[in-house]
Design an enzyme around this catalytic site. Structure first.
Site, PDB file in Angstrom:
ATOM      1  N   LYS A 107       0.855  -1.189   0.000  1.00 27.21           N
ATOM      2  CA  LYS A 107       0.000   0.000   0.000  1.00 27.21           C
ATOM      3  C   LYS A 107       0.883   1.228   0.000  1.00 27.21           C
ATOM      4  O   LYS A 107       2.024   1.183   0.482  1.00 27.21           O
ATOM      5  CB  LYS A 107      -0.897   0.027   1.248  1.00 27.21           C
ATOM      6  CG  LYS A 107      -2.138   0.885   1.071  1.00 27.21           C
ATOM      7  CD  LYS A 107      -3.234   0.146   0.318  1.00 27.21           C
ATOM      8  CE  LYS A 107      -4.455   0.995   0.101  1.00 27.21           C
ATOM      9  NZ  LYS A 107      -5.582   0.189  -0.427  1.00 27.21           N
ATOM     10  N   ASP A 147      -6.676   4.353  -4.938  1.00 25.56           N
ATOM     11  CA  ASP A 147      -7.370   4.215  -3.654  1.00 25.56           C
ATOM     12  C   ASP A 147      -8.004   5.592  -3.393  1.00 25.56           C
ATOM     13  O   ASP A 147      -8.193   6.374  -4.347  1.00 25.56           O
ATOM     14  CB  ASP A 147      -6.376   3.801  -2.555  1.00 25.56           C
ATOM     15  CG  ASP A 147      -7.071   3.404  -1.250  1.00 25.56           C
ATOM     16  OD1 ASP A 147      -7.661   2.308  -1.209  1.00 25.56           O
ATOM     17  OD2 ASP A 147      -7.061   4.187  -0.288  1.00 25.56           O
TER      18      ASP A 147
HETATM   19  P1  NAD Z   1     -12.761   7.940  -3.044  1.00 24.22           P
HETATM   20  O1  NAD Z   1     -11.734   8.966  -2.739  1.00 24.22           O
HETATM   21  O2  NAD Z   1     -13.198   7.767  -4.457  1.00 24.22           O
HETATM   22  O3  NAD Z   1     -14.070   8.203  -2.151  1.00 24.22           O
HETATM   23  C1  NAD Z   1     -14.011   8.351  -0.768  1.00 24.22           C
HETATM   24  C2  NAD Z   1     -15.406   8.727  -0.284  1.00 24.22           C
HETATM   25  O4  NAD Z   1     -15.404   8.786   1.146  1.00 24.22           O
HETATM   26  C3  NAD Z   1     -15.874  10.091  -0.789  1.00 24.22           C
HETATM   27  O5  NAD Z   1     -17.225  10.016  -1.179  1.00 24.22           O
HETATM   28  C4  NAD Z   1     -15.745  10.972   0.452  1.00 24.22           C
HETATM   29  O6  NAD Z   1     -16.665  12.039   0.454  1.00 24.22           O
HETATM   30  C5  NAD Z   1     -16.093   9.958   1.528  1.00 24.22           C
HETATM   31  N1  NAD Z   1     -15.699  10.425   2.854  1.00 24.22           N
HETATM   32  C6  NAD Z   1     -14.505  10.906   3.246  1.00 24.22           C
HETATM   33  N2  NAD Z   1     -14.568  11.281   4.535  1.00 24.22           N
HETATM   34  C7  NAD Z   1     -15.823  11.009   4.960  1.00 24.22           C
HETATM   35  C8  NAD Z   1     -16.524  11.203   6.175  1.00 24.22           C
HETATM   36  N3  NAD Z   1     -15.909  11.730   7.233  1.00 24.22           N
HETATM   37  N4  NAD Z   1     -17.821  10.816   6.254  1.00 24.22           N
HETATM   38  C9  NAD Z   1     -18.439  10.287   5.179  1.00 24.22           C
HETATM   39  N5  NAD Z   1     -17.835  10.100   3.997  1.00 24.22           N
HETATM   40  C10 NAD Z   1     -16.545  10.459   3.883  1.00 24.22           C
HETATM   41  O7  NAD Z   1     -12.188   6.565  -2.459  1.00 24.22           O
HETATM   42  P2  NAD Z   1     -12.658   5.080  -2.837  1.00 24.22           P
HETATM   43  O8  NAD Z   1     -11.712   4.562  -3.862  1.00 24.22           O
HETATM   44  O9  NAD Z   1     -14.103   5.084  -3.102  1.00 24.22           O
HETATM   45  O10 NAD Z   1     -12.328   4.297  -1.476  1.00 24.22           O
HETATM   46  C11 NAD Z   1     -13.244   4.224  -0.398  1.00 24.22           C
HETATM   47  C12 NAD Z   1     -12.827   3.091   0.540  1.00 24.22           C
HETATM   48  O11 NAD Z   1     -12.807   1.857  -0.188  1.00 24.22           O
HETATM   49  C13 NAD Z   1     -11.434   3.201   1.164  1.00 24.22           C
HETATM   50  O12 NAD Z   1     -11.443   2.605   2.432  1.00 24.22           O
HETATM   51  C14 NAD Z   1     -10.572   2.387   0.221  1.00 24.22           C
HETATM   52  O13 NAD Z   1      -9.367   1.948   0.834  1.00 24.22           O
HETATM   53  C15 NAD Z   1     -11.520   1.251  -0.068  1.00 24.22           C
HETATM   54  N6  NAD Z   1     -11.241   0.478  -1.277  1.00 24.22           N
HETATM   55  C16 NAD Z   1     -11.126   1.071  -2.492  1.00 24.22           C
HETATM   56  C17 NAD Z   1     -10.930   0.296  -3.626  1.00 24.22           C
HETATM   57  C18 NAD Z   1     -10.897   0.867  -5.019  1.00 24.22           C
HETATM   58  O14 NAD Z   1     -10.886   0.077  -5.973  1.00 24.22           O
HETATM   59  N7  NAD Z   1     -10.926   2.188  -5.201  1.00 24.22           N
HETATM   60  C19 NAD Z   1     -10.813  -1.104  -3.505  1.00 24.22           C
HETATM   61  C20 NAD Z   1     -10.956  -1.693  -2.248  1.00 24.22           C
HETATM   62  C21 NAD Z   1     -11.173  -0.878  -1.155  1.00 24.22           C
END
Ligand code: NAD
Length: 417
Positions: A107, A147
């Site tokens: 990561k 991510d």
């Molecule tokens: P992203 O940056 O596209 O979206 C993050 C979201 O979280 C946004 O909508 C933001 O507004 C919201 N957020 C941030 N702070 C917040 C708060 N205090 N309260 C409510 N919402 C809040 O990121 P993502 O890629 O969608 O990732 C989200 C999660 O999924 C993370 O934990 C990431 O590690 C995990 N993840 C992502 C992937 C991927 O393929 N992108 C794969 C597996 C896991």
């Protein structure tokens, strides 16, 4: 109040320890798995639009590569720190182990609020990160992906910078790229597609029908918005949504395509008009719904709210949304939790398919990729469900037991202990 500053690395280590104890593994297994094999901290100077130079701190953690190259996203967020990156790398090892994809966990992250940077500044930061980590990244060494705060365009710039820095054109060194530049069809959708399908299968195990269920969704970025799209297609009614800007409620269920369109344009949900009432965004966790989908950040389900959760099913889209103590409360309360390392594994699964296509210089159709993803996630879900039933443990414990056994077996065969 208790549990105020939960250290996610300690959470990850405890999860691994509990499963090692349950499996009665050789003590060497936990000794090796509690730490990352290699970590790197870098300083990335970036020329800002006003002509000044600002230096950003970035990290890469490589947890374990017994099964294959390290694999895991790069996060751009103001709260990134080394322990968080190490925890996320640890979870990646076991997510790959759950899915049986031939990777270990890695990561990366940069301490930055991406909402404060212009596009040009983002590009220069992404390129700076790729240059800084180039000595330990490569398509057979360590393969980053998007991510929180990063996306396909950033991955394309990173591949380009990796090429310029190392002299090697390795599109498979980064995944989650745009489809027109060595990306895979169905990758952007993959994490959300997996979460929606896993939520449907888990609901069935509880005798619930997702098309008759009410749902609360936290996070509306890449993962949250595609989870919403596929939940909507399955007929699930998303009545509450929260992101970092707002919490919105609509008793009739949101018009998801309209909300997704709005969020894409504005990078948040605040200002969207198709809702009935607003609520403080933290309250999404305890909303009165059948299914809760945390798809934002870690440590949102804690001892402070676990007893007030009304949902019967939680499917973890985010990494590490539930603290150890909160998890115990949920288990005692009989709330089914589908753990992150299974529920959100669609991303790494299709990243793996993207990498295979890159190495073969070949491409599959959207439907082929999605079908392969669905088949492998359904198999992992059923295997973990059966293990949970057999041992009378939580789904999280069962998932860790399955993954740790695979990694431990590989380490044993390689002579690491
Ligand atoms: P992203 O940056 O596209 O979206 C993050 C979201 O979280 C946004 O909508 C933001 O507004 C919201 N957020 C941030 N702070 C917040 C708060 N205090 N309260 C409510 N919402 C809040 O990121 P993502 O890629 O969608 O990732 C989200 C999660 O999924 C993370 O934990 C990431 O590690 C995990 N993840 C992502 C992937 C991927 O393929 N992108 C794969 C597996 C896991």
């Amino acid at each position: 109040m208790k549990e105020k500053n939960v250290n996610v690395l300690e959470t990850a280590q405890k999860q691994v320890k509990q499963a090692c104890d349950k499996l009665a593994t050789d003590p060497a297994v936990y000794e090796i798995l509690k730490n990352s094999m290699r970590t790197l901290e870098v300083s990335i100077p970036v020329r800002m639009d006003d002509g000044s130079v600002k230096s950003f701190i970035g990290y890469r953690a490589q947890h374990n590569d017994a099964i294959g190259p390290f694999k895991g996203g790069v996060r751009f967020h103001q709260n990134v720190n080394m322990d968080e990156v190490k925890a996320l790398a640890t979870w990646m090892t076991f997510k790959c182990g759950v899915m049986g994809v031939p990777y270990g966990g890695g990561k990366g992250g940069v301490i930055v609020d991406p909402f404060q940077l212009s596009e040009g500044e983002m590009e220069r930061l992404a390129r700076g990160y790729a240059r800084a980590v180039a000595p330990i990244v490569g398509e057979k060494i360590d393969i980053p992906a998007p991510d929180v705060g990063t996306n396909g365009q950033l991955m394309a710039w990173m591949v380009d910078e990796h090429h310029k820095t190392t002299g090697k054109f390795e599109p498979g060194a980064y995944t989650g790229k745009p489809v027109s530049f060595y990306g895979s069809l169905a990758r952007t959708e993959a994490t959300g597609y997996g979460i929606a399908n896993i939520a449907k299968n888990a609901a069935e195990k509880l005798g619930m029908d997702i098309s008759k269920s009410t749902i609360a969704l936290q996070g509306f970025g890449n993962v949250g918005s595609f989870t919403a799209k596929y939940i909507d297609e399955l007929g699930g009614k998303i009545v509450a949504v929260a992101d970092h800007t707002a919490g919105l409620y609509n008793s009739q269920g949101f018009d998801i395509p309209a909300l997704a369109e709005y969020a894409r344009e504005h990078r948040c949900i605040k200002g969207f008009t198709g809702y009935e009432s607003e609520f403080p965004k933290e309250e999404i966790i305890t909303y009165d719904v059948d299914i809760l989908l945390p798809c934002a950040l870690e440590n949102v389900i804690t001892v402070n709210n676990a007893n007030d959760i009304k949902a019967k099913l939680i499917t973890e889209g985010a990494n590490g949304p539930t603290t150890i103590e909160a998890d115990e409360i949920l288990n005692k309360r009989g709330i089914l939790v589908v753990p992150d390392i299974l529920a959100n594994a669609g991303g790494v699964t299709v990243s793996y398919f993207e990498w295979v296509q890159n190495l073969m210089r070949y491409s599959w159709t959207f439907d082929e990729v999605q079908q392969k993803q669905e088949d492998s996630m359904l198999k992992a879900f059923n295997d973990i469900w059966n293990l949970k039933e057999e041992h009378g443990v939580s789904m999280r414990m069962a998932a860790y037991m399955m993954a740790i056994k695979r990694v431990a077996d590989a380490m044993k065969l390689r002579g690491w202990y």
